[in-house]
Design a protein around this motif. Structure first.
Motif, PDB file in Angstrom:
ATOM      1  N   ALA A   1       0.816  -1.219   0.000  1.00  0.00           N
ATOM      2  CA  ALA A   1       0.000   0.000   0.000  1.00  0.00           C
ATOM      3  C   ALA A   1       0.850   1.270   0.000  1.00  0.00           C
ATOM      4  O   ALA A   1       0.549   2.239  -0.709  1.00  0.00           O
ATOM      5  N   THR A   2       1.929   1.255   0.789  1.00  0.00           N
ATOM      6  CA  THR A   2       2.789   2.440   0.859  1.00  0.00           C
ATOM      7  C   THR A   2       3.493   2.685  -0.472  1.00  0.00           C
ATOM      8  O   THR A   2       3.571   3.826  -0.951  1.00  0.00           O
ATOM      9  N   GLN A   3       3.992   1.632  -1.086  1.00  0.00           N
ATOM     10  CA  GLN A   3       4.664   1.765  -2.372  1.00  0.00           C
ATOM     11  C   GLN A   3       3.672   2.139  -3.475  1.00  0.00           C
ATOM     12  O   GLN A   3       4.014   2.910  -4.379  1.00  0.00           O
ATOM     13  N   ALA A   4       2.464   1.606  -3.402  1.00  0.00           N
ATOM     14  CA  ALA A   4       1.446   1.944  -4.397  1.00  0.00           C
ATOM     15  C   ALA A   4       1.092   3.430  -4.332  1.00  0.00           C
ATOM     16  O   ALA A   4       0.911   4.087  -5.364  1.00  0.00           O
ATOM     17  N   GLU A   5       1.026   3.969  -3.123  1.00  0.00           N
ATOM     18  CA  GLU A   5       0.740   5.398  -2.957  1.00  0.00           C
ATOM     19  C   GLU A   5       1.867   6.242  -3.537  1.00  0.00           C
ATOM     20  O   GLU A   5       1.627   7.263  -4.194  1.00  0.00           O
ATOM     21  N   LEU A   6       3.104   5.796  -3.291  1.00  0.00           N
ATOM     22  CA  LEU A   6       4.255   6.511  -3.850  1.00  0.00           C
ATOM     23  C   LEU A   6       4.262   6.429  -5.368  1.00  0.00           C
ATOM     24  O   LEU A   6       4.533   7.429  -6.051  1.00  0.00           O
ATOM     25  N   LEU A   7       3.940   5.268  -5.908  1.00  0.00           N
ATOM     26  CA  LEU A   7       3.890   5.107  -7.367  1.00  0.00           C
ATOM     27  C   LEU A   7       2.834   6.001  -7.986  1.00  0.00           C
ATOM     28  O   LEU A   7       3.051   6.595  -9.044  1.00  0.00           O
ATOM     29  N   SER A   8       1.685   6.092  -7.345  1.00  0.00           N
ATOM     30  CA  SER A   8       0.626   6.959  -7.858  1.00  0.00           C
ATOM     31  C   SER A   8       1.111   8.404  -7.942  1.00  0.00           C
ATOM     32  O   SER A   8       0.921   9.090  -8.957  1.00  0.00           O
ATOM     33  N   LEU A   9       1.760   8.878  -6.877  1.00  0.00           N
ATOM     34  CA  LEU A   9       2.250  10.254  -6.856  1.00  0.00           C
ATOM     35  C   LEU A   9       3.359  10.454  -7.877  1.00  0.00           C
ATOM     36  O   LEU A   9       3.389  11.466  -8.588  1.00  0.00           O
ATOM     37  N   TYR A  10       4.274   9.488  -7.963  1.00  0.00           N
ATOM     38  CA  TYR A  10       5.374   9.616  -8.923  1.00  0.00           C
ATOM     39  C   TYR A  10       4.865   9.652 -10.359  1.00  0.00           C
ATOM     40  O   TYR A  10       5.216  10.560 -11.128  1.00  0.00           O
ATOM     41  N   TYR A  11       4.048   8.673 -10.738  1.00  0.00           N
ATOM     42  CA  TYR A  11       3.592   8.605 -12.126  1.00  0.00           C
ATOM     43  C   TYR A  11       2.678   9.776 -12.488  1.00  0.00           C
ATOM     44  O   TYR A  11       2.700  10.253 -13.635  1.00  0.00           O
ATOM     45  N   SER A  12       1.882  10.252 -11.543  1.00  0.00           N
ATOM     46  CA  SER A  12       1.034  11.416 -11.814  1.00  0.00           C
ATOM     47  C   SER A  12       1.886  12.659 -12.050  1.00  0.00           C
ATOM     48  O   SER A  12       1.646  13.432 -12.982  1.00  0.00           O
ATOM     49  N   THR A  13       2.908  12.837 -11.205  1.00  0.00           N
ATOM     50  CA  THR A  13       3.799  13.990 -11.358  1.00  0.00           C
ATOM     51  C   THR A  13       4.592  13.894 -12.651  1.00  0.00           C
ATOM     52  O   THR A  13       4.744  14.888 -13.388  1.00  0.00           O
ATOM     53  N   PHE A  14       5.092  12.699 -12.949  1.00  0.00           N
ATOM     54  CA  PHE A  14       5.843  12.481 -14.188  1.00  0.00           C
ATOM     55  C   PHE A  14       4.956  12.741 -15.403  1.00  0.00           C
ATOM     56  O   PHE A  14       5.403  13.341 -16.397  1.00  0.00           O
ATOM     57  N   PHE A  15       3.704  12.324 -15.329  1.00  0.00           N
ATOM     58  CA  PHE A  15       2.749  12.568 -16.409  1.00  0.00           C
ATOM     59  C   PHE A  15       2.613  14.073 -16.680  1.00  0.00           C
ATOM     60  O   PHE A  15       2.674  14.524 -17.826  1.00  0.00           O
ATOM     61  N   PHE A  16       2.446  14.852 -15.620  1.00  0.00           N
ATOM     62  CA  PHE A  16       2.290  16.298 -15.812  1.00  0.00           C
ATOM     63  C   PHE A  16       3.571  16.942 -16.326  1.00  0.00           C
ATOM     64  O   PHE A  16       3.516  17.947 -17.039  1.00  0.00           O
ATOM     65  N   SER A  17       4.726  16.378 -15.988  1.00  0.00           N
ATOM     66  CA  SER A  17       5.968  16.932 -16.525  1.00  0.00           C
ATOM     67  C   SER A  17       6.022  16.744 -18.039  1.00  0.00           C
ATOM     68  O   SER A  17       6.599  17.579 -18.754  1.00  0.00           O
ATOM     69  N   HIS A  18       5.417  15.667 -18.546  1.00  0.00           N
ATOM     70  CA  HIS A  18       5.296  15.490 -20.003  1.00  0.00           C
ATOM     71  C   HIS A  18       4.423  16.594 -20.596  1.00  0.00           C
ATOM     72  O   HIS A  18       4.769  17.195 -21.627  1.00  0.00           O
ATOM     73  N   LEU A  19       3.283  16.845 -19.969  1.00  0.00           N
ATOM     74  CA  LEU A  19       2.365  17.844 -20.511  1.00  0.00           C
ATOM     75  C   LEU A  19       2.962  19.246 -20.451  1.00  0.00           C
ATOM     76  O   LEU A  19       2.777  20.048 -21.370  1.00  0.00           O
ATOM     77  N   LEU A  20       3.681  19.533 -19.385  1.00  0.00           N
ATOM     78  CA  LEU A  20       4.276  20.864 -19.244  1.00  0.00           C
ATOM     79  C   LEU A  20       5.376  21.122 -20.260  1.00  0.00           C
ATOM     80  O   LEU A  20       5.718  22.276 -20.543  1.00  0.00           O
ATOM     81  N   THR A  21       5.938  20.060 -20.809  1.00  0.00           N
ATOM     82  CA  THR A  21       6.942  20.198 -21.866  1.00  0.00           C
ATOM     83  C   THR A  21       6.348  19.858 -23.233  1.00  0.00           C
ATOM     84  O   THR A  21       7.083  19.646 -24.199  1.00  0.00           O
ATOM     85  N   ASP A  22       5.012  19.807 -23.299  1.00  0.00           N
ATOM     86  CA  ASP A  22       4.270  19.586 -24.552  1.00  0.00           C
ATOM     87  C   ASP A  22       4.658  18.287 -25.255  1.00  0.00           C
ATOM     88  O   ASP A  22       4.671  18.213 -26.487  1.00  0.00           O
ATOM     89  N   GLN A  23       4.932  17.256 -24.478  1.00  0.00           N
ATOM     90  CA  GLN A  23       5.239  15.938 -25.035  1.00  0.00           C
ATOM     91  C   GLN A  23       3.985  15.050 -24.919  1.00  0.00           C
ATOM     92  O   GLN A  23       3.941  14.124 -24.110  1.00  0.00           O
ATOM     93  N   ILE A  24       2.991  15.374 -25.715  1.00  0.00           N
ATOM     94  CA  ILE A  24       1.706  14.690 -25.597  1.00  0.00           C
ATOM     95  C   ILE A  24       1.832  13.219 -26.014  1.00  0.00           C
ATOM     96  O   ILE A  24       1.290  12.324 -25.346  1.00  0.00           O
ATOM     97  N   CYS A  25       2.524  12.964 -27.099  1.00  0.00           N
ATOM     98  CA  CYS A  25       2.708  11.571 -27.536  1.00  0.00           C
ATOM     99  C   CYS A  25       3.482  10.769 -26.500  1.00  0.00           C
ATOM    100  O   CYS A  25       3.156   9.608 -26.217  1.00  0.00           O
ATOM    101  N   GLU A  26       4.512  11.381 -25.935  1.00  0.00           N
ATOM    102  CA  GLU A  26       5.287  10.703 -24.903  1.00  0.00           C
ATOM    103  C   GLU A  26       4.450  10.470 -23.644  1.00  0.00           C
ATOM    104  O   GLU A  26       4.632   9.472 -22.937  1.00  0.00           O
ATOM    105  N   ALA A  27       3.543  11.399 -23.368  1.00  0.00           N
ATOM    106  CA  ALA A  27       2.648  11.205 -22.219  1.00  0.00           C
ATOM    107  C   ALA A  27       1.779   9.975 -22.425  1.00  0.00           C
ATOM    108  O   ALA A  27       1.529   9.211 -21.484  1.00  0.00           O
ATOM    109  N   ARG A  28       1.313   9.781 -23.667  1.00  0.00           N
ATOM    110  CA  ARG A  28       0.528   8.578 -23.962  1.00  0.00           C
ATOM    111  C   ARG A  28       1.365   7.325 -23.750  1.00  0.00           C
ATOM    112  O   ARG A  28       0.900   6.336 -23.169  1.00  0.00           O
TER     113      ARG A  28
END
Length: 216
Positions: A43-70
Motif C-alpha cells: 500500500a505504501t509503495q502503491a501510494e508513492l507510485l501513484s504520486l510519482y507517475y502522476s507527477t511524471f505525467f504532468f511533466s510530459h504535458l508541461l513540456t508539450d510531449q503529448i505523444c510521450e505522455a501517452r
C-alpha cells in the motif's frame, strides 16, 4: 551524481527545486527505473507510485510531449492505472488534451479531485494550457466571438455574453481589439520570445497573469 532514493519527500523536493519544466521532466525520468521496482501490492509503495507517475505525467504535458505522455501510461503498472483515482484523472485529461476538448480540459483540471501534493503542478499546467491556447488563438483567428474565445481559455462565456467589462478587458489587455459593430474580437498575434528557465511555477507570462484570474 546519484539522486536520493524515491520517496514522497524527495518528489516534493524535486518539484519545488525544478528551475523549469524541462528540468523537472529530466529529473523524474531518472527515477523511472527505480519506480519500476516498486510493488503495487504494498500500500505504501502503491501510494508513492501513484504520486510519482502522476507527477511524471504532468511533466510530459508541461513540456508539450503529448505523444510521450501517452506512451508513459503504457509503462505504468496497469492495475494501478485502472484503479488509482489520480491516474484515472490523468488518463481523462490526456484524452481531453489529445482530442482538443478545451472545456473538458479545464473541467478536469479544476473540478476533479486532486491530491494535495499534485495541486501545484495541476494548477501550473492549467496556466500553461491556457497560455498555449491563447497563443494558438492569436495565430489562428483574425476575428472570433468573445464567448468562443472565453470558452477556449477557460473563462466564463456567459459573462462575456452579458457584456462583463472585466472579462472583455482581459482580452484587450492581450492586445486584442473589440469591434462593437460586429460583436467580434480581433486577436493580435503573440510573438513568442525565447523562454527563460525560471522557477517552474513562475515562468508564465504577464499576459496570462491578466487572463488567468477568471475561472469558469
Amino acid at each position: 551524481m546519484d539522486l536520493p532514493p524515491l520517496s514522497r519527500e524527495q518528489l516534493a523536493a524535486v518539484v519545488a527545486s525544478a528551475q523549469s519544466p524541462t528540468e523537472l521532466y529530466s529529473t523524474l525520468s531518472e527515477y523511472e527505473s527505480e519506480a519500476c521496482l516498486l510493488s503495487t501490492s504494498d500500500a505504501t509503495q502503491a501510494e508513492l507510485l501513484s504520486l510519482y507517475y502522476s507527477t511524471f505525467f504532468f511533466s510530459h504535458l508541461l513540456t508539450d510531449q503529448i505523444c510521450e505522455a501517452r506512451l508513459s501510461t503504457k509503462r505504468m503498472p496497469q492495475d494501478l492505472l485502472q484503479n488509482d483515482p489520480s491516474l484515472q484523472n490523468c488518463l481523462n485529461l490526456l484524452r481531453a488534451v489529445w482530442q482538443r476538448k478545451y472545456e473538458q480540459v479545464y473541467t478536469i483540471l479544476r473540478a476533479l479531485p486532486w491530491s494535495e501534493p499534485l495541486k501545484p503542478i495541476v494548477q501550473s499546467y492549467d496556466a500553461h494550457f491556457q497560455e498555449k491556447t491563447l497563443k494558438e488563438l492569436s495565430r489562428a483567428y483574425e476575428a472570433i466571438r468573445p464567448a468562443a474565445a472565453a470558452t477556449y481559455l477557460g473563462l466564463d462565456p456567459a459573462s462575456v455574453e452579458q457584456g462583463d467589462p472585466a472579462t472583455m478587458q482581459k482580452f484587450i489587455a492581450c492586445g486584442w481589439t473589440w469591434e462593437e459593430e460586429t460583436g467580434l474580437l480581433h486577436p493580435k498575434p503573440i510573438i513568442e520570445a525565447p523562454q527563460d528557465d525560471t522557477k517552474l511555477y513562475n515562468e508564465l507570462s504577464e499576459v496570462m497573469a491578466l487572463v488567468g484570474s477568471r475561472r469558469v
